[in-house]
Scaffold this motif. Structure first.
Motif, PDB file in Angstrom:
ATOM      1  N   THR A   1       1.014   4.318  -3.103  1.00  0.00           N
ATOM      2  CA  THR A   1       0.944   5.693  -2.870  1.00  0.00           C
ATOM      3  C   THR A   1       2.291   6.600  -3.327  1.00  0.00           C
ATOM      4  O   THR A   1       1.862   7.381  -3.916  1.00  0.00           O
ATOM      5  CB  THR A   1       0.869   6.042  -1.409  1.00  0.00           C
ATOM      6  OG1 THR A   1      -0.554   5.306  -1.010  1.00  0.00           O
ATOM      7  CG2 THR A   1       0.348   7.647  -1.417  1.00  0.00           C
TER       8      THR A   1
ATOM      9  N   PRO B   1      -0.925  10.492   7.228  1.00  0.00           N
ATOM     10  CA  PRO B   1      -2.069  10.600   7.677  1.00  0.00           C
ATOM     11  C   PRO B   1      -3.047   9.790   6.784  1.00  0.00           C
ATOM     12  O   PRO B   1      -2.823   9.193   5.793  1.00  0.00           O
ATOM     13  CB  PRO B   1      -2.390  12.258   7.001  1.00  0.00           C
ATOM     14  CG  PRO B   1      -1.292  12.300   6.007  1.00  0.00           C
ATOM     15  CD  PRO B   1      -0.185  11.461   6.310  1.00  0.00           C
ATOM     16  N   SER B   2      -4.241   9.839   7.165  1.00  0.00           N
ATOM     17  CA  SER B   2      -5.471   9.241   6.400  1.00  0.00           C
ATOM     18  C   SER B   2      -5.653  10.117   5.507  1.00  0.00           C
ATOM     19  O   SER B   2      -5.891  11.279   5.695  1.00  0.00           O
ATOM     20  CB  SER B   2      -6.580   8.832   7.354  1.00  0.00           C
ATOM     21  OG  SER B   2      -7.511   7.913   6.557  1.00  0.00           O
TER      22      SER B   2
ATOM     23  N   SER C   1      -5.139  13.618  10.390  1.00  0.00           N
ATOM     24  CA  SER C   1      -4.404  12.993  11.414  1.00  0.00           C
ATOM     25  C   SER C   1      -4.886  13.275  12.828  1.00  0.00           C
ATOM     26  O   SER C   1      -5.357  14.333  13.114  1.00  0.00           O
ATOM     27  CB  SER C   1      -2.799  13.693  11.428  1.00  0.00           C
ATOM     28  OG  SER C   1      -2.309  13.175  12.211  1.00  0.00           O
TER      29      SER C   1
ATOM     30  N   ARG D   1     -12.147  10.138   7.505  1.00  0.00           N
ATOM     31  CA  ARG D   1     -11.804   9.738   6.154  1.00  0.00           C
ATOM     32  C   ARG D   1     -12.984   9.438   5.519  1.00  0.00           C
ATOM     33  O   ARG D   1     -13.454   9.955   4.352  1.00  0.00           O
ATOM     34  CB  ARG D   1     -10.625   8.926   6.010  1.00  0.00           C
ATOM     35  CG  ARG D   1     -10.338   8.934   4.409  1.00  0.00           C
ATOM     36  CD  ARG D   1      -9.296   7.874   3.968  1.00  0.00           C
ATOM     37  NE  ARG D   1      -9.540   6.565   4.727  1.00  0.00           N
ATOM     38  CZ  ARG D   1     -10.333   5.598   3.989  1.00  0.00           C
ATOM     39  NH1 ARG D   1     -10.937   5.925   2.809  1.00  0.00           N
ATOM     40  NH2 ARG D   1     -10.654   4.671   4.618  1.00  0.00           N
ATOM     41  N   GLN D   2     -13.849   8.507   5.970  1.00  0.00           N
ATOM     42  CA  GLN D   2     -14.926   7.950   5.411  1.00  0.00           C
ATOM     43  C   GLN D   2     -16.037   8.898   5.292  1.00  0.00           C
ATOM     44  O   GLN D   2     -16.778   9.047   4.313  1.00  0.00           O
ATOM     45  CB  GLN D   2     -15.375   6.750   6.189  1.00  0.00           C
ATOM     46  CG  GLN D   2     -14.270   5.598   5.907  1.00  0.00           C
ATOM     47  CD  GLN D   2     -14.583   4.405   6.849  1.00  0.00           C
ATOM     48  OE1 GLN D   2     -15.140   4.512   7.845  1.00  0.00           O
ATOM     49  NE2 GLN D   2     -14.367   3.038   6.433  1.00  0.00           N
TER      50      GLN D   2
ATOM     51  N   GLN E   1     -15.178  11.544   2.720  1.00  0.00           N
ATOM     52  CA  GLN E   1     -15.364  10.972   1.283  1.00  0.00           C
ATOM     53  C   GLN E   1     -16.606  11.077   0.626  1.00  0.00           C
ATOM     54  O   GLN E   1     -16.777  11.390  -0.591  1.00  0.00           O
ATOM     55  CB  GLN E   1     -14.701   9.461   1.487  1.00  0.00           C
ATOM     56  CG  GLN E   1     -14.560   8.868   0.055  1.00  0.00           C
ATOM     57  CD  GLN E   1     -13.188   9.165  -0.429  1.00  0.00           C
ATOM     58  OE1 GLN E   1     -12.031   9.204   0.241  1.00  0.00           O
ATOM     59  NE2 GLN E   1     -13.050   9.413  -1.681  1.00  0.00           N
TER      60      GLN E   1
ATOM     61  N   PRO F   1      -5.714   6.183  15.029  1.00  0.00           N
ATOM     62  CA  PRO F   1      -5.739   6.080  13.633  1.00  0.00           C
ATOM     63  C   PRO F   1      -7.337   5.537  13.247  1.00  0.00           C
ATOM     64  O   PRO F   1      -7.726   5.707  12.197  1.00  0.00           O
ATOM     65  CB  PRO F   1      -4.817   4.728  13.222  1.00  0.00           C
ATOM     66  CG  PRO F   1      -3.806   4.800  14.377  1.00  0.00           C
ATOM     67  CD  PRO F   1      -4.620   5.249  15.833  1.00  0.00           C
TER      68      PRO F   1
ATOM     69  N   ALA G   1      -9.361   8.355  12.692  1.00  0.00           N
ATOM     70  CA  ALA G   1      -8.879   9.044  11.464  1.00  0.00           C
ATOM     71  C   ALA G   1      -9.528   8.625  10.404  1.00  0.00           C
ATOM     72  O   ALA G   1      -9.967   9.132   9.517  1.00  0.00           O
ATOM     73  CB  ALA G   1      -7.290   9.267  11.331  1.00  0.00           C
ATOM     74  N   LYS G   2      -9.469   7.287  10.387  1.00  0.00           N
ATOM     75  CA  LYS G   2     -10.065   6.467   9.283  1.00  0.00           C
ATOM     76  C   LYS G   2     -11.961   6.642   9.149  1.00  0.00           C
ATOM     77  O   LYS G   2     -12.246   7.096   8.090  1.00  0.00           O
ATOM     78  CB  LYS G   2      -9.883   4.704   9.597  1.00  0.00           C
ATOM     79  CG  LYS G   2     -10.743   4.159   8.314  1.00  0.00           C
ATOM     80  CD  LYS G   2     -10.263   2.473   8.583  1.00  0.00           C
ATOM     81  CE  LYS G   2     -11.191   1.795   7.297  1.00  0.00           C
ATOM     82  NZ  LYS G   2     -10.718   0.329   7.589  1.00  0.00           N
ATOM     83  N   LYS G   3     -12.425   6.953  10.350  1.00  0.00           N
ATOM     84  CA  LYS G   3     -13.603   7.206  10.399  1.00  0.00           C
ATOM     85  C   LYS G   3     -13.979   8.603   9.833  1.00  0.00           C
ATOM     86  O   LYS G   3     -14.914   8.876   8.992  1.00  0.00           O
ATOM     87  CB  LYS G   3     -14.330   7.161  11.721  1.00  0.00           C
ATOM     88  CG  LYS G   3     -15.703   6.988  11.968  1.00  0.00           C
ATOM     89  CD  LYS G   3     -16.460   8.308  12.221  1.00  0.00           C
ATOM     90  CE  LYS G   3     -17.888   8.013  12.455  1.00  0.00           C
ATOM     91  NZ  LYS G   3     -18.669   9.680  12.128  1.00  0.00           N
TER      92      LYS G   3
ATOM     93  N   ARG H   1       1.061  -1.205  -0.167  1.00  0.00           N
ATOM     94  CA  ARG H   1      -0.046   0.026  -0.211  1.00  0.00           C
ATOM     95  C   ARG H   1       0.938   1.260   0.136  1.00  0.00           C
ATOM     96  O   ARG H   1       0.495   2.222  -0.811  1.00  0.00           O
ATOM     97  CB  ARG H   1      -1.058   0.088   1.197  1.00  0.00           C
ATOM     98  CG  ARG H   1      -2.007  -1.040   1.150  1.00  0.00           C
ATOM     99  CD  ARG H   1      -3.189  -0.665   2.187  1.00  0.00           C
ATOM    100  NE  ARG H   1      -2.610  -0.681   3.478  1.00  0.00           N
ATOM    101  CZ  ARG H   1      -2.604  -1.451   4.207  1.00  0.00           C
ATOM    102  NH1 ARG H   1      -3.089  -2.735   3.911  1.00  0.00           N
ATOM    103  NH2 ARG H   1      -2.331  -1.620   5.685  1.00  0.00           N
TER     104      ARG H   1
END
Length: 230
Positions: A30, A114-115, A127, A140-141, A144, A133, A136-138, A26
């Motif tokens: 990137t 960062p996400s 971040s 990002r979702q 999005q 983390p 941060a993912k939540k 991954r």
């Protein structure tokens, strides 16, 4: 720990990834998307990395890490599950004044990743300074969903408008007012609705003849298909 936010240019710079598993793969993906020259060091490698090496997209050394692997590097990412090796990688990187990230080991890093929400030229980094983390993912979702493909198309269009204005000897200080009128006139909403006629009418109203979606970036549906595919 407080981090200093920055967008980093890695174009054509040597970036080394230690570890060839799913996490390393991954990170490599990137880096390649950002134009880096990537070298991977790992005795075993994810199938995707083997394929990239076969295509000449990356350099893959199927062996263990050596300190000399950092020679000429700009940035280093450690993505192994060996704590002792990760510590050595971090130590070597700091001795060589390299940018260093060790996956899931913020204490061994001098930067963290960062996400990211990415719609072409719109990049939003999230971040939690390593505290959560998962949160941060939540975020990002959530973002999005808020910032769809129309934002990438909008920025591509604005870049094309700016380039054409500069080619016509428009003073750069005049651009802000024009762009504000396009934004205030609802151009983003027109793009989201894929209303090419409405967007063209607004472009002509603000910028004059010769400014249309098709002339600037091609057909609107084609731009959305390209953005969504990416």
């Amino acid at each position: 720990m407080r981090y200093y936010p920055v967008m980093l240019d890695v174009t054509d710079k040597k970036c080394v990834v230690i570890g060839g598993g799913a996490v390393g793969a991954r990170k490599v993906k990137t880096l390649l998307e950002c134009g880096a020259r990537v070298t991977v060091i790992s005795p075993q490698a994810h199938d995707s990395l083997v394929d990239l090496a076969a295509q000449g997209e990356i350099i893959l050394h199927a062996r263990g890490y050596k300190s000399a692997d950092l020679d000429g590097a700009f940035l280093l990412i450690g993505a192994t599950d060996d704590a002792d090796l990760n510590e050595k990688i971090s130590r070597d990187a700091h001795q060589n004044n390299l940018l260093c990230n060790i996956a899931d080991r913020p204490g061994d890093c001098n930067f963290i990743l960062p996400s990211i929400v990415n719609q072409k030229d719109l990049v939003i980094a999230i971040s939690t300074c390593g505290q959560s983390p998962a949160f941060a993912k939540k975020i990002r979702q959530d973002l999005q969903c808020m910032f769809g493909a129309e934002y990438g198309v909008f920025l591509e269009l604005m870049g094309a408008v700016r380039k054409k204005l500069l080619a016509q000897s428009h003073a750069p200080e005049e651009h802000k007012g024009l762009f504000n009128r396009l934004i205030g006139g609802g151009l983003l909403d027109l793009l989201a609705a894929r209303d090419e006629d409405g967007a063209d009418a607004l472009l002509e109203q603000v910028l004059g003849a010769g400014y249309s979606i098709r002339e600037l970036v091609g057909g609107l549906n084609d731009r959305f298909e390209c953005t969504e595919a990416e």
